[in-house]
Design a protein around this motif. Structure first.
Motif, PDB file in Angstrom:
ATOM      1  N   ARG A  42       0.857  -1.191   0.000  1.00 60.11           N
ATOM      2  CA  ARG A  42       0.000   0.000   0.000  1.00 60.11           C
ATOM      3  C   ARG A  42       0.888   1.234   0.000  1.00 60.11           C
ATOM      4  O   ARG A  42       1.770   1.368   0.833  1.00 60.11           O
ATOM      5  CB  ARG A  42      -0.903   0.032   1.236  1.00 60.11           C
ATOM      6  N   GLN A  43       0.652   2.133  -0.938  1.00 58.49           N
ATOM      7  CA  GLN A  43       1.423   3.362  -1.026  1.00 58.49           C
ATOM      8  C   GLN A  43       0.741   4.421  -0.171  1.00 58.49           C
ATOM      9  O   GLN A  43      -0.452   4.661  -0.294  1.00 58.49           O
ATOM     10  CB  GLN A  43       1.538   3.821  -2.482  1.00 58.49           C
ATOM     11  N   ILE A  44       1.506   5.042   0.727  1.00 63.50           N
ATOM     12  CA  ILE A  44       1.007   6.079   1.625  1.00 63.50           C
ATOM     13  C   ILE A  44       1.636   7.400   1.206  1.00 63.50           C
ATOM     14  O   ILE A  44       2.867   7.509   1.141  1.00 63.50           O
ATOM     15  CB  ILE A  44       1.377   5.765   3.101  1.00 63.50           C
ATOM     16  N   ASP A  45       0.821   8.419   0.924  1.00 66.68           N
ATOM     17  CA  ASP A  45       1.360   9.708   0.493  1.00 66.68           C
ATOM     18  C   ASP A  45       2.154  10.386   1.606  1.00 66.68           C
ATOM     19  O   ASP A  45       3.286  10.804   1.400  1.00 66.68           O
ATOM     20  CB  ASP A  45       0.237  10.646   0.041  1.00 66.68           C
ATOM     21  N   VAL A  46       1.551  10.528   2.783  1.00 62.80           N
ATOM     22  CA  VAL A  46       2.214  11.143   3.931  1.00 62.80           C
ATOM     23  C   VAL A  46       1.925  10.274   5.148  1.00 62.80           C
ATOM     24  O   VAL A  46       0.781  10.099   5.535  1.00 62.80           O
ATOM     25  CB  VAL A  46       1.714  12.586   4.182  1.00 62.80           C
ATOM     26  N   LEU A  47       2.981   9.722   5.750  1.00 62.55           N
ATOM     27  CA  LEU A  47       2.851   8.885   6.938  1.00 62.55           C
ATOM     28  C   LEU A  47       3.389   9.673   8.125  1.00 62.55           C
ATOM     29  O   LEU A  47       4.550  10.086   8.126  1.00 62.55           O
ATOM     30  CB  LEU A  47       3.636   7.585   6.773  1.00 62.55           C
ATOM     31  N   ILE A  48       2.533   9.897   9.117  1.00 66.15           N
ATOM     32  CA  ILE A  48       2.912  10.643  10.311  1.00 66.15           C
ATOM     33  C   ILE A  48       2.870   9.682  11.487  1.00 66.15           C
ATOM     34  O   ILE A  48       1.833   9.078  11.765  1.00 66.15           O
ATOM     35  CB  ILE A  48       1.967  11.838  10.546  1.00 66.15           C
TER      36      ILE A  48
END
Length: 56
Positions: A42-48
Motif C-alpha cells: 500500500r502506497q502512503i502519500d504522507v505517513l505521520i
C-alpha cells in the motif's frame, strides 16, 4: 470549487502536508510503501508517526 481545481501539483501538496506536520515531535515520511492486512503493498502519500506518550 473542487479540490482538483485548487491543487494542480499533488506531489507538491503532499510535501506541503508533510512539512506542516514536521514539528519535531513526530516522524513524517513522504511516499512510503507498507504491507497491508492482505499482504498487498500500500502506497502512503504522507505517513505521520507519533512516538510520545501512549501512541508508539
Amino acid at each position: 470549487m473542487k479540490l482538483s481545481e485548487l491543487v494542480k501539483d499533488w506531489g507538491g501538496f503532499e510535501r506541503l502536508v508533510a512539512d506542516l506536520h514536521n514539528t519535531g515531535d513526530v516522524k513524517v515520511e513522504h511516499n512510503v510503501v507498507l504491507k497491508g492486512r492482505s499482504g498487498a503493498p500500500r502506497q502512503i502519500d504522507v505517513l505521520i508517526t507519533h512516538t510520545h506518550g501512549l501512541y508508539h
